[in-house]
Design a protein around this motif. Structure first.
Motif, PDB file in Angstrom:
ATOM      1  N   ALA A 284      -6.768  10.045  -4.143  1.00  0.00           N
ATOM      2  CA  ALA A 284      -6.161  10.254  -5.456  1.00  0.00           C
ATOM      3  C   ALA A 284      -6.700   9.277  -6.491  1.00  0.00           C
ATOM      4  O   ALA A 284      -6.748   9.590  -7.687  1.00  0.00           O
ATOM      5  CB  ALA A 284      -4.644  10.130  -5.364  1.00  0.00           C
ATOM      6  N   SER A 285      -7.114   8.099  -6.050  1.00  0.00           N
ATOM      7  CA  SER A 285      -7.659   7.117  -6.992  1.00  0.00           C
ATOM      8  C   SER A 285      -9.013   7.540  -7.543  1.00  0.00           C
ATOM      9  O   SER A 285      -9.436   7.030  -8.589  1.00  0.00           O
ATOM     10  CB  SER A 285      -7.785   5.754  -6.321  1.00  0.00           C
ATOM     11  N   THR A 286      -9.707   8.457  -6.859  1.00  0.00           N
ATOM     12  CA  THR A 286     -11.072   8.894  -7.203  1.00  0.00           C
ATOM     13  C   THR A 286     -11.998   7.693  -7.432  1.00  0.00           C
ATOM     14  O   THR A 286     -12.874   7.730  -8.294  1.00  0.00           O
ATOM     15  CB  THR A 286     -11.097   9.833  -8.425  1.00  0.00           C
ATOM     16  N   SER A 287     -11.790   6.652  -6.662  1.00  0.00           N
ATOM     17  CA  SER A 287     -12.625   5.461  -6.773  1.00  0.00           C
ATOM     18  C   SER A 287     -13.818   5.574  -5.834  1.00  0.00           C
ATOM     19  O   SER A 287     -13.654   5.774  -4.629  1.00  0.00           O
ATOM     20  CB  SER A 287     -11.805   4.218  -6.420  1.00  0.00           C
TER      21      SER A 287
ATOM     22  N   GLY B  47       0.803  -1.213   0.000  1.00  0.00           N
ATOM     23  CA  GLY B  47       0.000   0.000   0.000  1.00  0.00           C
ATOM     24  C   GLY B  47       0.839   1.267   0.000  1.00  0.00           C
ATOM     25  O   GLY B  47       0.547   2.226  -0.727  1.00  0.00           O
ATOM     26  N   LEU B  48       1.903   1.288   0.813  1.00  0.00           N
ATOM     27  CA  LEU B  48       2.751   2.486   0.864  1.00  0.00           C
ATOM     28  C   LEU B  48       3.515   2.691  -0.437  1.00  0.00           C
ATOM     29  O   LEU B  48       3.620   3.822  -0.936  1.00  0.00           O
ATOM     30  CB  LEU B  48       3.717   2.392   2.040  1.00  0.00           C
ATOM     31  N   LEU B  49       4.058   1.604  -1.005  1.00  0.00           N
ATOM     32  CA  LEU B  49       4.746   1.746  -2.289  1.00  0.00           C
ATOM     33  C   LEU B  49       3.765   2.162  -3.388  1.00  0.00           C
ATOM     34  O   LEU B  49       4.099   2.977  -4.254  1.00  0.00           O
ATOM     35  CB  LEU B  49       5.438   0.435  -2.656  1.00  0.00           C
ATOM     36  N   SER B  50       2.559   1.631  -3.338  1.00  0.00           N
ATOM     37  CA  SER B  50       1.540   2.035  -4.312  1.00  0.00           C
ATOM     38  C   SER B  50       1.122   3.478  -4.109  1.00  0.00           C
ATOM     39  O   SER B  50       0.749   4.161  -5.068  1.00  0.00           O
ATOM     40  CB  SER B  50       0.319   1.106  -4.211  1.00  0.00           C
ATOM     41  N   THR B  51       1.183   3.945  -2.863  1.00  0.00           N
ATOM     42  CA  THR B  51       0.891   5.362  -2.597  1.00  0.00           C
ATOM     43  C   THR B  51       1.897   6.257  -3.303  1.00  0.00           C
ATOM     44  O   THR B  51       1.535   7.264  -3.928  1.00  0.00           O
ATOM     45  CB  THR B  51       0.905   5.620  -1.081  1.00  0.00           C
TER      46      THR B  51
ATOM     47  N   GLN C  59       1.854   9.253 -10.459  1.00  0.00           N
ATOM     48  CA  GLN C  59       0.904   9.225 -11.570  1.00  0.00           C
ATOM     49  C   GLN C  59      -0.053  10.405 -11.507  1.00  0.00           C
ATOM     50  O   GLN C  59      -0.330  11.051 -12.532  1.00  0.00           O
ATOM     51  CB  GLN C  59       0.126   7.898 -11.537  1.00  0.00           C
ATOM     52  N   TYR C  60      -0.543  10.695 -10.334  1.00  0.00           N
ATOM     53  CA  TYR C  60      -1.557  11.753 -10.194  1.00  0.00           C
ATOM     54  C   TYR C  60      -1.003  13.116 -10.611  1.00  0.00           C
ATOM     55  O   TYR C  60      -1.705  13.913 -11.248  1.00  0.00           O
ATOM     56  CB  TYR C  60      -2.046  11.798  -8.741  1.00  0.00           C
TER      57      TYR C  60
ATOM     58  N   PRO D 195      -0.563   6.908 -16.621  1.00  0.00           N
ATOM     59  CA  PRO D 195      -1.813   7.495 -17.118  1.00  0.00           C
ATOM     60  C   PRO D 195      -1.715   9.016 -17.164  1.00  0.00           C
ATOM     61  O   PRO D 195      -0.715   9.614 -16.765  1.00  0.00           O
ATOM     62  CB  PRO D 195      -2.844   7.050 -16.069  1.00  0.00           C
ATOM     63  N   GLU D 196      -2.758   9.636 -17.652  1.00  0.00           N
ATOM     64  CA  GLU D 196      -2.810  11.094 -17.682  1.00  0.00           C
ATOM     65  C   GLU D 196      -2.843  11.640 -16.258  1.00  0.00           C
ATOM     66  O   GLU D 196      -3.322  10.976 -15.333  1.00  0.00           O
ATOM     67  CB  GLU D 196      -4.054  11.562 -18.438  1.00  0.00           C
ATOM     68  N   PRO D 197      -2.313  12.863 -16.039  1.00  0.00           N
ATOM     69  CA  PRO D 197      -2.380  13.462 -14.692  1.00  0.00           C
ATOM     70  C   PRO D 197      -3.814  13.485 -14.170  1.00  0.00           C
ATOM     71  O   PRO D 197      -4.772  13.696 -14.928  1.00  0.00           O
ATOM     72  CB  PRO D 197      -1.837  14.877 -14.921  1.00  0.00           C
ATOM     73  N   GLY D 198      -3.935  13.251 -12.889  1.00  0.00           N
ATOM     74  CA  GLY D 198      -5.255  13.180 -12.274  1.00  0.00           C
ATOM     75  C   GLY D 198      -5.802  11.771 -12.158  1.00  0.00           C
ATOM     76  O   GLY D 198      -6.855  11.568 -11.570  1.00  0.00           O
ATOM     77  N   HIS D 199      -5.072  10.796 -12.759  1.00  0.00           N
ATOM     78  CA  HIS D 199      -5.460   9.398 -12.663  1.00  0.00           C
ATOM     79  C   HIS D 199      -4.367   8.634 -11.921  1.00  0.00           C
ATOM     80  O   HIS D 199      -3.183   8.859 -12.156  1.00  0.00           O
ATOM     81  CB  HIS D 199      -5.662   8.783 -14.048  1.00  0.00           C
ATOM     82  N   ALA D 200      -4.791   7.721 -11.055  1.00  0.00           N
ATOM     83  CA  ALA D 200      -3.826   6.969 -10.249  1.00  0.00           C
ATOM     84  C   ALA D 200      -4.262   5.519 -10.171  1.00  0.00           C
ATOM     85  O   ALA D 200      -5.382   5.224  -9.745  1.00  0.00           O
ATOM     86  CB  ALA D 200      -3.721   7.567  -8.844  1.00  0.00           C
TER      87      ALA D 200
END
Length: 594
Positions: A245-248, A165-169, A175-176, A190-195
């Protein structure tokens, strides 16, 4: 700390009483949580506990599939799946293992048998399904070993998920804010704003981070002193920022549930006893404002122009791309074949070949984005009910609402997050979540009999692990060579640089990918119209996409099958209107601008 040989030399031929089993579990928990009474586990230390080094290695094997960066070839998920299966084999090889409960084994056997029965006409699909079920059963055995054999499975799961989780953060923030291109192709850009982190969907990232949050809460219990607890609070905040940041929307729902349930557990603990090990019930509730602060702050720091969580909640997905339309279409398909379903792996073909009433889901649909619905549409309603009610019976009979052991509560939380995600998407189609799911099954439902050290089963675990890894190694080799078809000649490995198609025709694990490449390279003319038509018909069941449909129609026209050509053209127009328009104009079907 005893070695493996010490463990293997210990033979337990008797069946412990229920009371002794509870003592065993208590000793297991006391080793992985410093808050427990250190004096309870002297006996378990003599039988051998996992060393710190082994915990680190096993935690790394849990984390690696979530971080695996390679996505090459015709099927982007294959390398991550291969890496996950190898990690599962290594976990089975180096960790204690035991038999899960009869209920878990029966449920896995029934689910696997039903899936294999309906995938039998497609040998590659059946092989993948069989390997998945075997790997899940192997992880259930490792999980049961962690529950019954004085292992440190909760620590392995917790550290592995928090580490991933921390490395993915870190990856998600790169990415974001648009800094991921420098690391391509070793991570998604991905494009900025996507993670997405090291995964391929924002919901998968959100579920990993949510599982890391649950694990963080459990690890915080073992922190001695306010400074260490504050450090774990900072870890939780970082994970929550990455969820934002994932906007999920799935991630938001999971966070709300984690906060609410954790607060309730802390409140219940304080009602049951004066000394509370869990933090104050107010602490998990503070995660909610932290999330909304992050959801407001991150777009500002990105400079604007990025999709915000507020927009996603207000607007949702475009109408033809929404889950409600998808589920409506799937329900229509279930109504057509309610008893036996369309067959395992046939949803994409079923959706393409059906002219739905009302709105139609606009994308190539190969999963129902809801596990019960997916089982119903591909296996039939009776099979879906059998699988789902079987799992529900397991869960209800275990009475998770009565749990007080923090380690088991953590594992219940991990399992619950995967189940919740499975109602909205398909995490169990991906190796990392299969690994965690299997470990959770075994840990929560171990066999009452402690059979780990039985001499007659001493060789089963390493042989099973080696068999799994050998099969996966063959699959990796086979996929490496067939993937050369999808590379430019100069990028291919020397052994397959020339006459590539002829050299890989014997692949059966990835026969569909080979046939797809063969169809793409095959011009349609009067001389090969029958061959092209037959091949395109077969590939409609593998991937009914525009390039396949166009060649099917062209072959049917050359063969004089005008009614079939008209029927396929009508489906083509409805399913892929933009590609259909380009095909009519004799333009390339794939839009170069996309």
């Amino acid at each position: 700390m005893n070695s493996n040989s010490d463990l293997d030399s210990t033979v337990c031929l008797h069946r412990p009483s229920f009371r002794r089993l509870q003592v065993i579990r208590l000793c297991t928990f006391s080793q992985v949580c410093p808050l427990a009474n250190d004096g309870l586990c002297d006996g378990s230390r003599r039988l051998g506990c996992a060393s710190g080094g082994r915990v680190f290695v096993c935690a790394a094997l849990v984390a690696l599939p979530f971080l695996f960066p390679v996505a090459a070839g015709p099927s982007a998920n294959v390398w991550q799946q291969v890496a996950s299966w190898i990690c599962m084999g290594l976990l089975l090889l180096i960790t204690p293992a035991a038999r899960p409960s009869h209920g878990v084994l029966a449920w896995l056997a029934v689910a696997g048998s039903l899936i294999l029965l309906r995938s039998a006409p497609n040998p590659p699909l059946a092989a993948a399904a069989a390997t998945t079920m075997v790997a899940a059963a192997a992880m259930a055995c490792a999980g049961a070993g962690g529950a019954l054999s004085f292992g440190a499975l909760p620590s392995v799961l917790a550290w592995g998920l928090v580490g991933a989780g921390l490395l993915s953060t870190v990856l998600a923030m790169l990415q974001y804010f648009g800094f991921a291109e420098a690391l391509f192709p070793w991570m998604n850009a991905p494009e900025p704003g996507h993670a997405y982190g090291g995964l391929r969907q924002r919901n998968q990232l959100a579920t990993l981070l949510s599982m890391g949050l649950v694990a963080t809460l459990w690890l915080q219990l073992g922190a001695r002193g306010g400074l260490y607890r504050a450090a774990w609070g900072l870890v939780a905040a970082l994970l929550i920022f990455a969820i934002a940041a994932s906007t999920s929307r799935t991630g938001l729902l999971q966070l709300l549930l984690i906060s609410g349930v954790s607060s309730w557990l802390a409140w219940r603990e304080r009602l049951m006893s004066r000394a509370g090990r869990l933090p104050s019930p107010l602490v998990p509730l503070t995660w909610i404002p932290v999330y909304f602060l992050a959801a407001w702050l991150l777009p500002l720091l990105a400079g604007g122009g990025v999709e915000t969580m507020g927009q996603r909640l207000r607007e949702g997905a475009p109408l033809a791309h929404s889950r409600l339309i998808l589920w409506h279409n799937v329900l229509g398909l279930i109504a057509q074949r309610p008893w036996q379903g369309w067959g395992w792996g046939e949803l994409a073909f079923a959706h393409y070949s059906t002219l739905h009433d009302g709105l139609r889901f606009a994308e190539l649909l190969d999963n129902a984005h809801n596990l019960p619905l997916h089982l119903a549409v591909e296996l039939g309603i009776p099979a879906a009910l059998l699988i789902c009610t079987g799992f529900g019976w397991l869960a209800l009979s275990a009475r998770p609402w009565r749990e007080t052991d923090p380690a088991r509560l953590m594992v219940w939380g991990l399992l619950g997050l995967i189940v919740l995600h499975s109602l909205l998407e398909y995490p169990l189609w991906y190796g990392p979540f299969q690994l965690v799911f299997g470990l959770c099954l075994g840990f929560l439902w171990p066999s009452p009999a402690f059979e780990l050290q039985h001499r007659r089963t001493a060789l089963v675990r390493p042989l099973a692990a080696l068999a799994l890894m050998s099969a996966v190694g063959y699959a990796a080799w086979d996929y490496t060579r067939i993937s050369q078809l999808y590379l430019a000649r100069e990028d291919r490995l020397p052994a397959w640089r020339d006459d590539t198609l002829a050299k890989v025709q014997d692949s059966w694990l990835f026969a569909n990918q080979v046939k797809f490449a063969e169809l793409a390279l095959m011009p349609v003319n009067a001389g090969n119209a029958a061959e092209t038509h037959a091949l395109a018909q077969r590939l409609l069941h593998f991937s009914p996409e525009p390039r396949v449909i166009a060649k099917l129609i062209d072959g049917a026209q050359l063969l004089g099958l005008h009614d079939e050509a008209l029927a396929q053209a009508a489906r083509f127009r409805v399913a892929f209107p933009r590609e259909y328009a380009r095909w009519l104009e004799n333009e390339p079907i794939d839009d170069p601008a996309e």
